[in-house]
Design an enzyme around this catalytic site. Structure first.
Site, PDB file in Angstrom:
ATOM      1  N   GLY C 258      17.009  27.019  59.383  1.00  0.00           N
ATOM      2  CA  GLY C 258      17.676  27.349  57.870  1.00  0.00           C
ATOM      3  C   GLY C 258      17.774  28.477  57.477  1.00  0.00           C
ATOM      4  O   GLY C 258      16.660  29.476  58.328  1.00  0.00           O
ATOM      5  N   HIS C 259      17.929  28.788  56.311  1.00  0.00           N
ATOM      6  CA  HIS C 259      18.103  30.478  56.086  1.00  0.00           C
ATOM      7  C   HIS C 259      16.937  31.018  55.297  1.00  0.00           C
ATOM      8  O   HIS C 259      15.680  29.982  54.942  1.00  0.00           O
ATOM      9  CB  HIS C 259      18.713  30.601  54.144  1.00  0.00           C
ATOM     10  CG  HIS C 259      18.530  29.232  53.694  1.00  0.00           C
ATOM     11  ND1 HIS C 259      18.397  28.365  53.346  1.00  0.00           N
ATOM     12  CD2 HIS C 259      17.889  29.338  51.678  1.00  0.00           C
ATOM     13  CE1 HIS C 259      17.917  27.455  52.867  1.00  0.00           C
ATOM     14  NE2 HIS C 259      17.555  28.867  51.630  1.00  0.00           N
ATOM     15  N   ASN C 260      16.661  32.462  55.590  1.00  0.00           N
ATOM     16  CA  ASN C 260      15.381  33.045  55.618  1.00  0.00           C
ATOM     17  C   ASN C 260      14.405  32.785  56.494  1.00  0.00           C
ATOM     18  O   ASN C 260      13.366  33.326  57.034  1.00  0.00           O
ATOM     19  CB  ASN C 260      14.815  32.861  54.312  1.00  0.00           C
ATOM     20  CG  ASN C 260      15.974  32.796  52.945  1.00  0.00           C
ATOM     21  OD1 ASN C 260      16.697  33.490  53.352  1.00  0.00           O
ATOM     22  ND2 ASN C 260      15.998  32.749  51.965  1.00  0.00           N
TER      23      ASN C 260
END
Lengths: 363, 363, 363
Positions: C258-260
């Site tokens: 997922g993002h980050n």
């Protein structure tokens, strides 16, 4: 792409102070921010890192002392994640898809593409397809015959849209999303072991080994407005009727939605969730990552499932569930706590048996 | 595409009554059916909705009173899902792939494509590939060097077939299926923490941090006849030998099959199931959605695993299993019921301790 | 591609004996090996099958009696899987991608492609992309604007590289891998039921039904050296900063990051693992197949998670975990054993209650 502090604040409906004519070209984390960046420091714990960067402007929490933080201007937001929505929408540089129809695209002459829609390199658009105004079709997308795509769609590269799909406005599809694969539906000539197990919850009976015959998918996929689907997710065609995703629902990467299933409005299906066939999901349902849903059940409005939940039976509206099988989250927590004490409980019972029955421990 | 009621009944080997010369162009759910549609109402609960639609013809259960339902003709089927297989196969309009080889396809001059096979736009066919009679290769498929694809294959768009894959007749692949990705196989120069944990079931020992070296996949994928693979599924190449999928087996969307694994005949691997490397799966095995299978084990013929099962050890033939770890479904159910009572059991034991040992509850 | 026994032994730094000038063209399992094949028989249990094949040369364990096995030469290896890495790298025939830039590729004139890099048929390379020396870009890959790809990358077909991705040297991507899809990040105007549940662990409070607003991904994906990503895996862009995969880490098929999220160095993320957004993963972490990781937590260096683990809270360095929720593997085993005895424990408590309180069993 650049904005003044004032322009950003106005777009957010937020208050700003200081030198609000300063220009911003990018958003950045507080410690990485340069003088042309907008530092995202919506809570005191993030603001500490401002001194590691060179930010002149930051987004801060309400009533923050921006001057003490060494800033020249600041924007104040009451609900940080809401501000993130507005700011990131303004500063999104996109994927750089060129306007117009790329000459390498293969477009059936009967397709109707709105004049201001874009079609990327090597995309394939089938017979009688209709693509709405402002739509951006990424490189290598394939849009099947008779499919309809509404206005302002954004398809990243390599998205599949199957024949006869009907998709509303403002649809977003991440790379490799599959809309309209065939459903996974097979039948044996005589009753199978699986059919027996479903009735008996564990006994195959005397079902014999058989071949699987295919049930074709005659239905398609129907998607409302404002829907987003994630990278490499798969949404299967219905068997007779269409599989449906309601307006406002968001489907994450690698999620699977089976044939005939109807997802309501404003739902979130988080990463790697799998929904079997013929499931009815209400509105505003949130299924955490890796949730699984067995076929032919319903999930009521507003249900929230924690990550990893396996939903094996109907869930009434409003319930918060977790576990395998999924049960009320509070009950799951109670059982889980008791499990942690189980080895000790076992010892206690052995001691009781010894005391009461004067017998030695059994293990 | 249209058929008379009589033609459909004959194809199914089913009985029909009434005006059997009526023409059908489509299948529909009972409530949606128009006068040219065949209403699918194989059980009394579905037949109720016939009055909401305009069906003149329906598929009904045996001995149903079709005239009382207001129909002009009916087909009677003893096993509804079997009839679904036959009817949906007849009425499938397909994805509209044009016959012949599309001029935009990139085909190596050494590839042998049977004269009546079709190759869609922008497909890539590698050196020495052989494609059988009647095969339909969808848009944007890539078929690697030396791969063999049997007769009457149907590949939807963006399917990958790796180099040296050998695939039988009547193969069906949904969009984005990957046949012949490399196996996930790495080794550290010295014994790793994972190797220690596998021996000790929990202790890494004093293994140090190391880099991973790649074990390449020299094998390919070998697939029998009548196999279907789902959208965005991945079947890895073997390391030395081939990874194998037996004839008649069906693999659903987003399923992963690891390197060297051998899946037998007539198996179903349901959505998002993951099978690690070097697993031996027998014939007629059904793995429910999101099943996981650890590497280097065997699963006997006829095993059925409920959705979400994590299979961590060998499973004898014929067993029905469920849970994490997967155990006999009946045992799992017993344990689960006892878990639900666990908070109460804990209270009972506290009361017993108080009565027997005169001591206060411990929590 | 052919080697003498001596050449292979030298490359491995291994000892060999016999007719070491014999030529090898392929590796094979002992029972399948022909006279030009190198039989992989690194343990006595595999050597038994040599008599079923026609191998003249085998790789054996240290001090094996090669002459008694009827061989004409042998290579001796102390750590079989390490030898597999070396041998399979030597004998890998690859996917047959032709050198040079295929004329059907669509390449932006501002892209900088190193002179000895290869670009396959129908690949799309965006504006200002930089591709390093010796890189091989497979058919149908799409590389977004401003992306940087290091030296000696190997991309199989249909790989997506999003705009602004930064990727190091020796990157390997399997078919359909998605680098740089947008993050799954949405917010409601007012506090949502999910936000309440996270605080209360089960209670939605009085949150009302709302729409989801999109938080765009302004960040990209940043990947170190020597990283491999699997077929159809998805690695999302960060929101403000980049999502990162550290050097030496390997990501299997159908994995979601997922993002980050920041994955450290030399990690293994096995098949179908899902990592939510904003997770910090240390170095040398191994997550078994179908592991799930909730958002906004950290996983320390050297953590090992067994297959199917659902990680719902921070994990300290060096821990070996398993279960749902993931706990120490040893604790999990103890609880599991106690669960297996739970039905009997329940009966014991009923007997105790009867004896102590003179009351009948309660069920």
């Amino acid at each position: 792409m650049q904005f003044t502090v004032q322009q950003i604040a106005d777009a957010l409906g937020a208050e700003c102070q200081g030198d609000t004519g300063l220009t911003i070209v990018r958003a950045a984390e507080p410690g990485d921010a340069g003088p042309m960046d907008l530092a995202m420091a919506m809570a005191p714990k993030y603001a500490e890192a401002l001194s590691n960067g060179d930010a002149r402007v930051a987004v801060l929490w309400e009533n923050a002392d921006w001057q003490a933080l060494g800033l020249r201007a600041a924007i104040f937001v009451p609900r940080p994640r809401m501000a993130m929505a507005g700011i990131t929408a303004m500063l999104d540089r996109g994927q750089g898809i060129e306007p117009g129809i790329h000459p390498s695209a293969v477009i059936d002459p009967t397709a109707e593409i709105a004049p201001n829609a874009s079609v990327g390199p090597l995309a394939v658009v089938g017979a009688r397809v209709r693509i709405g105004s402002g739509a951006i079709i990424g490189a290598h997308c394939v849009i099947g015959t008779d499919a309809v795509l509404g206005d302002n769609a954004v398809l990243r590269e390599m998205v599949s849209i199957g024949a006869r799909a009907q998709i509303g406005d403002r649809f977003i599809a991440q790379p490799g999303a599959r809309i309209g694969s065939d459903g996974f539906s097979f039948v044996t000539p005589e009753v199978s072991g699986v059919e027996n197990v479903r009735k008996t919850l564990g006994d195959q009976g005397d079902a014999k080994a058989q071949n699987w015959l295919r049930i074709h998918s005659l239905g398609a996929v129907e998607i409302g407005d404002d829907v987003e689907v994630g990278a490499n997710c798969t949404i299967d065609n219905g068997t007779i009727r269409n599989t449906c995703i309601g307006s406002g629902s968001k489907v994450d990467n690698l999620v699977h939605v089976g044939h005939n299933t109807r997802v309501g409005q404003d739902c979130l299906l988080c990463g790697q969730t799998g929904v079997s066939g013929s499931v009815e999901i209400g509105n505003n349902v949130v299924l955490g990552g890796q949730t699984g849903v067995v076929d032919n059940i319903f999930i009521g409005d507003g249900v929230i499932a924690g990550g990893g939940t396996k939903i094996l039976s109907n869930v009434p509206a409003g319930r918060v569930i977790m576990g395998y099988p999924g049960i009320k989250m509070e009950t799951h927590t109670d059982i889980y706590k008791a499990q942690r004490r189980l080895p000790r409980l076992t010892r206690d019972v052995e001691a009781l048996k010894k005391a009461v029955f004067k017998q030695p421990p059994s293990d």
